[in-house]
Design a protein around this motif. Structure first.
Motif, PDB file in Angstrom:
ATOM      1  N   GLY A  55      49.400   2.880  10.013  1.00  0.00           N
ATOM      2  CA  GLY A  55      48.665   2.048  10.954  1.00  0.00           C
ATOM      3  C   GLY A  55      48.540   2.706  12.315  1.00  0.00           C
ATOM      4  O   GLY A  55      47.502   2.595  12.978  1.00  0.00           O
ATOM      5  N   MET A  56      49.574   3.419  12.759  1.00  0.00           N
ATOM      6  CA  MET A  56      49.511   4.108  14.046  1.00  0.00           C
ATOM      7  C   MET A  56      48.478   5.232  14.038  1.00  0.00           C
ATOM      8  O   MET A  56      47.865   5.524  15.069  1.00  0.00           O
ATOM      9  CB  MET A  56      50.888   4.662  14.405  1.00  0.00           C
ATOM     10  CG  MET A  56      51.896   3.595  14.826  1.00  0.00           C
ATOM     11  SD  MET A  56      51.270   2.536  16.168  1.00  0.00           S
ATOM     12  CE  MET A  56      50.999   3.757  17.460  1.00  0.00           C
ATOM     13  N   TYR A  58      45.649   5.103  12.527  1.00  0.00           N
ATOM     14  CA  TYR A  58      44.394   4.402  12.809  1.00  0.00           C
ATOM     15  C   TYR A  58      44.292   4.046  14.290  1.00  0.00           C
ATOM     16  O   TYR A  58      43.215   4.129  14.891  1.00  0.00           O
ATOM     17  CB  TYR A  58      44.298   3.132  11.962  1.00  0.00           C
ATOM     18  CG  TYR A  58      43.804   3.340  10.555  1.00  0.00           C
ATOM     19  CD1 TYR A  58      42.471   3.108  10.220  1.00  0.00           C
ATOM     20  CD2 TYR A  58      44.672   3.741   9.547  1.00  0.00           C
ATOM     21  CE1 TYR A  58      42.014   3.273   8.928  1.00  0.00           C
ATOM     22  CE2 TYR A  58      44.226   3.912   8.244  1.00  0.00           C
ATOM     23  CZ  TYR A  58      42.901   3.681   7.941  1.00  0.00           C
ATOM     24  OH  TYR A  58      42.445   3.841   6.666  1.00  0.00           O
ATOM     25  N   MET A  59      45.388   3.626  14.887  1.00  0.00           N
ATOM     26  CA  MET A  59      45.373   3.234  16.290  1.00  0.00           C
ATOM     27  C   MET A  59      45.053   4.413  17.200  1.00  0.00           C
ATOM     28  O   MET A  59      44.253   4.297  18.134  1.00  0.00           O
ATOM     29  CB  MET A  59      46.729   2.620  16.675  1.00  0.00           C
ATOM     30  CG  MET A  59      46.840   2.261  18.153  1.00  0.00           C
ATOM     31  SD  MET A  59      45.607   1.040  18.678  1.00  0.00           S
ATOM     32  CE  MET A  59      46.309  -0.439  17.948  1.00  0.00           C
ATOM     33  N   MET A  62      41.503   5.154  17.000  1.00  0.00           N
ATOM     34  CA  MET A  62      40.722   4.160  17.732  1.00  0.00           C
ATOM     35  C   MET A  62      40.662   4.498  19.223  1.00  0.00           C
ATOM     36  O   MET A  62      39.617   4.362  19.870  1.00  0.00           O
ATOM     37  CB  MET A  62      41.325   2.771  17.533  1.00  0.00           C
ATOM     38  CG  MET A  62      40.556   1.656  18.217  1.00  0.00           C
ATOM     39  SD  MET A  62      41.413   0.075  18.143  1.00  0.00           S
ATOM     40  CE  MET A  62      42.760   0.378  19.299  1.00  0.00           C
ATOM     41  N   ILE A  63      41.776   4.937  19.767  1.00  0.00           N
ATOM     42  CA  ILE A  63      41.797   5.347  21.175  1.00  0.00           C
ATOM     43  C   ILE A  63      40.861   6.537  21.385  1.00  0.00           C
ATOM     44  O   ILE A  63      40.136   6.625  22.387  1.00  0.00           O
ATOM     45  CB  ILE A  63      43.234   5.695  21.607  1.00  0.00           C
ATOM     46  CG1 ILE A  63      44.115   4.436  21.545  1.00  0.00           C
ATOM     47  CG2 ILE A  63      43.261   6.293  23.007  1.00  0.00           C
ATOM     48  CD1 ILE A  63      45.593   4.714  21.740  1.00  0.00           C
ATOM     49  N   ALA A 383      36.975   0.379  16.047  1.00  0.00           N
ATOM     50  CA  ALA A 383      38.161  -0.138  16.740  1.00  0.00           C
ATOM     51  C   ALA A 383      38.817  -1.236  15.912  1.00  0.00           C
ATOM     52  O   ALA A 383      40.047  -1.295  15.785  1.00  0.00           O
ATOM     53  CB  ALA A 383      37.773  -0.674  18.110  1.00  0.00           C
ATOM     54  N   GLY A 386      40.810   0.164  13.177  1.00  0.00           N
ATOM     55  CA  GLY A 386      42.103   0.623  13.662  1.00  0.00           C
ATOM     56  C   GLY A 386      43.068  -0.534  13.874  1.00  0.00           C
ATOM     57  O   GLY A 386      44.236  -0.475  13.466  1.00  0.00           O
ATOM     58  N   ILE A 387      42.583  -1.602  14.514  1.00  0.00           N
ATOM     59  CA  ILE A 387      43.432  -2.772  14.734  1.00  0.00           C
ATOM     60  C   ILE A 387      43.860  -3.372  13.398  1.00  0.00           C
ATOM     61  O   ILE A 387      45.016  -3.750  13.192  1.00  0.00           O
ATOM     62  CB  ILE A 387      42.686  -3.817  15.582  1.00  0.00           C
ATOM     63  CG1 ILE A 387      42.409  -3.254  16.980  1.00  0.00           C
ATOM     64  CG2 ILE A 387      43.482  -5.113  15.678  1.00  0.00           C
ATOM     65  CD1 ILE A 387      41.484  -4.107  17.810  1.00  0.00           C
ATOM     66  N   ASN A 388      42.917  -3.435  12.481  1.00  0.00           N
ATOM     67  CA  ASN A 388      43.206  -3.968  11.152  1.00  0.00           C
ATOM     68  C   ASN A 388      44.309  -3.177  10.463  1.00  0.00           C
ATOM     69  O   ASN A 388      45.245  -3.743   9.881  1.00  0.00           O
ATOM     70  CB  ASN A 388      41.928  -3.958  10.311  1.00  0.00           C
ATOM     71  CG  ASN A 388      42.155  -4.365   8.866  1.00  0.00           C
ATOM     72  OD1 ASN A 388      42.524  -3.531   8.036  1.00  0.00           O
ATOM     73  ND2 ASN A 388      41.922  -5.615   8.558  1.00  0.00           N
ATOM     74  N   VAL A 390      46.619  -1.165  11.870  1.00  0.00           N
ATOM     75  CA  VAL A 390      47.897  -1.341  12.573  1.00  0.00           C
ATOM     76  C   VAL A 390      48.516  -2.682  12.199  1.00  0.00           C
ATOM     77  O   VAL A 390      49.709  -2.781  11.880  1.00  0.00           O
ATOM     78  CB  VAL A 390      47.695  -1.242  14.090  1.00  0.00           C
ATOM     79  CG1 VAL A 390      48.973  -1.615  14.823  1.00  0.00           C
ATOM     80  CG2 VAL A 390      47.268   0.169  14.475  1.00  0.00           C
TER      81      VAL A 390
END
Length: 460
Positions: A55-56, A58-59, A62-63, A383, A386-388, A390
């Protein structure tokens, strides 16, 4: 022929370009759906990365998108060439896009590189390649016509192409994994991604050659930095865009939980992984079949009503799926059918509603910002993905998930709640957001008429 009907005919997009637009999204969905459905599973069950670390990844990506998306949106809006504003990006970005996808489904092999670092770098590479081609492609929908009804038709062609691409990848990938057999999942996912990446490249090239862009509307010239600074104020000045943006974020974060958990549900809860192909293929088939219905409903009433109706249907499907505590297969697949039929309205209506916000923004600010508007949508999708991821990684950890191990009934129930109740909450949120959306067919026609009058006055 009256003057009004002649003007409407002039706004119609040729059939060849409609088909090309659909084929283009076929290519994008091969990659988007493949990433959404299989990449998280590939990280956890093939590369052995923990759900939280996956998940990180993806985060962080996203950044990265938060930096690259506005830059490429501004660059696309400033592009002028003999091919048009947006089509050159498809021509030159198609091959890197097709290569980046299989790299994301690869491992370091014998190289002295940590799998987590490999996954992070290849994931960022894929997201960047996706931005380069998707930002201009999405903007084409507003460039090709200013007619709201024609945009619904384009969205229909686009969703048929998207559903076909999604259908292809969700069928192809599990079948190849089964053919390769147990213990060779890594090779199977890479081969499948190579095939999908090659088809995606060909699809974008076909899209490039199938259409021509109208002449660009003159806008005031600003520096690239000025363009970037104007993006957020432009967003705040466009309430319909804010609502459409919120809908796709909420939909991608919450509704996306259902598809992402499909592999886990059939493998660990039902213990019938061979049925995963059917479960993944059904929603894609339904999208193809229901696109004409949602377009028809939108023309008969409004895009807002079409989306609200579909969201309500999908909400019923999510609740039905969760209360199937006995895991009856007939009820599981019935729920998937209901969810697929309802949620397809979001796929169609989002891309039908978004182009209309371009004219709203132009009336309010005096600047036509197609790529920036669609840049918000592209960033919103990525984004939210990514949130999904995480959120999913964290929730799976809380539920007690462990890859390739027997799971307790409590863990399985928690995973089912993640899969169904979070999407149900997202559906309720979308219905609430839609209550304040006022950009209907009549209002959009007024905006187009205002813009045409302005341009006529400026030309005269």
């Amino acid at each position: 022929m009256t003057e009004a009907s002649a003007a409407q005919k002039a706004r119609q997009v040729p059939l060849k370009a409609r088909i090309g637009f659909g084929v283009g999204d076929f290519g994008f969905l091969l990659v988007w759906q493949g990433t959404a459905m299989f990449l998280m599973y590939f990280y956890t069950d093939v590369l052995g990365i923990s759900p939280a670390i996956a998940g990180m990844i993806y985060m962080i990506a996203m950044i990265w998108d938060a930096v690259t998306d506005p830059v490429f949106a501004a660059l696309a809006d400033r592009t002028r060439s003999r091919f048009g504003m947006y089509r050159p990006w498809l021509l030159f970005g198609a091959v890197p896009f097709g290569i980046a996808y299989p790299l994301a489904f690869s491992g370091p092999g014998s190289l002295p590189i940590d799998p987590v670092m490999w996954a992070l770098v290849t994931h960022i590479l894929l997201r960047t390649a996706y931005t380069v081609v998707s930002m201009p492609f999405n903007s084409l929908q507003a460039r090709l016509t200013s007619d709201g009804g024609e945009r619904s038709v384009l969205a229909g062609f686009r969703m048929v192409g998207a559903a076909t691409g999604g259908l292809a990848v969700v069928f192809l990938t599990p079948v190849i994994v089964q053919v390769f057999g147990e213990g060779r999942e890594a090779q199977a996912y890479f081969v499948s991604a190579c095939i999908s990446g090659g088809l995606a490249t060909l699809a974008l090239l076909y899209c490039f050659f199938s259409m021509r862009e109208p002449e660009a509307v003159p806008t005031r010239s600003e520096s690239l930095l000025g363009d970037l600074k104007s993006i957020f104020p432009m967003f705040l000045a466009n309430p319909p865009l804010i609502r459409v943006f919120s809908i796709i974020v909420l939909g991608s974060v919450c509704l996306g939980m259902f598809g992402k958990n499909m592999l886990y549900h059939f493998k660990y809860d039902l213990q019938r992984p061979e049925l995963t192909v059917i479960a993944l293929v059904l929603p894609a088939i339904l999208l193809v079949l229901t696109v004409p219905f949602w377009v028809w409903i939108s023309k008969l009433s409004s895009k807002r009503f079409s989306l609200a109706l579909g969201t309500f249907v999908s909400l019923a499907g999510y609740l039905l799926f969760f209360v199937n505590f006995q895991n009856w297969l007939w009820l599981t697949f019935s729920s998937i059918l209901v969810i697929g039929a309802g949620s397809s309205s979001l796929a169609v209506m989002f891309w039908a509603m978004l182009p209309d916000t371009v004219e709203y923004g132009e009336v309010k600010t005096g600047v036509r910002a197609e790529a920036k508007t669609f840049g918000f949508a592209t960033f919103a999708q990525k984004a939210a993905t990514g949130i999904n991821a995480v959120l999913l990684g964290a929730l799976l950890g809380v539920a007690g998930f462990q890859a390739n191990a027997a799971l307790s009934p409590e863990t399985l129930l928690g995973m089912k709640a993640i899969m169904a109740l979070i999407p149900a909450a997202g559906a309720v949120g979308i219905l609430l957001i839609l209550r304040g959306y006022t950009l209907d067919h009549a209002r959009h026609r007024e905006l187009v008429a205002q813009l045409e009058a302005r341009r006529a006055a400026a030309a005269g």
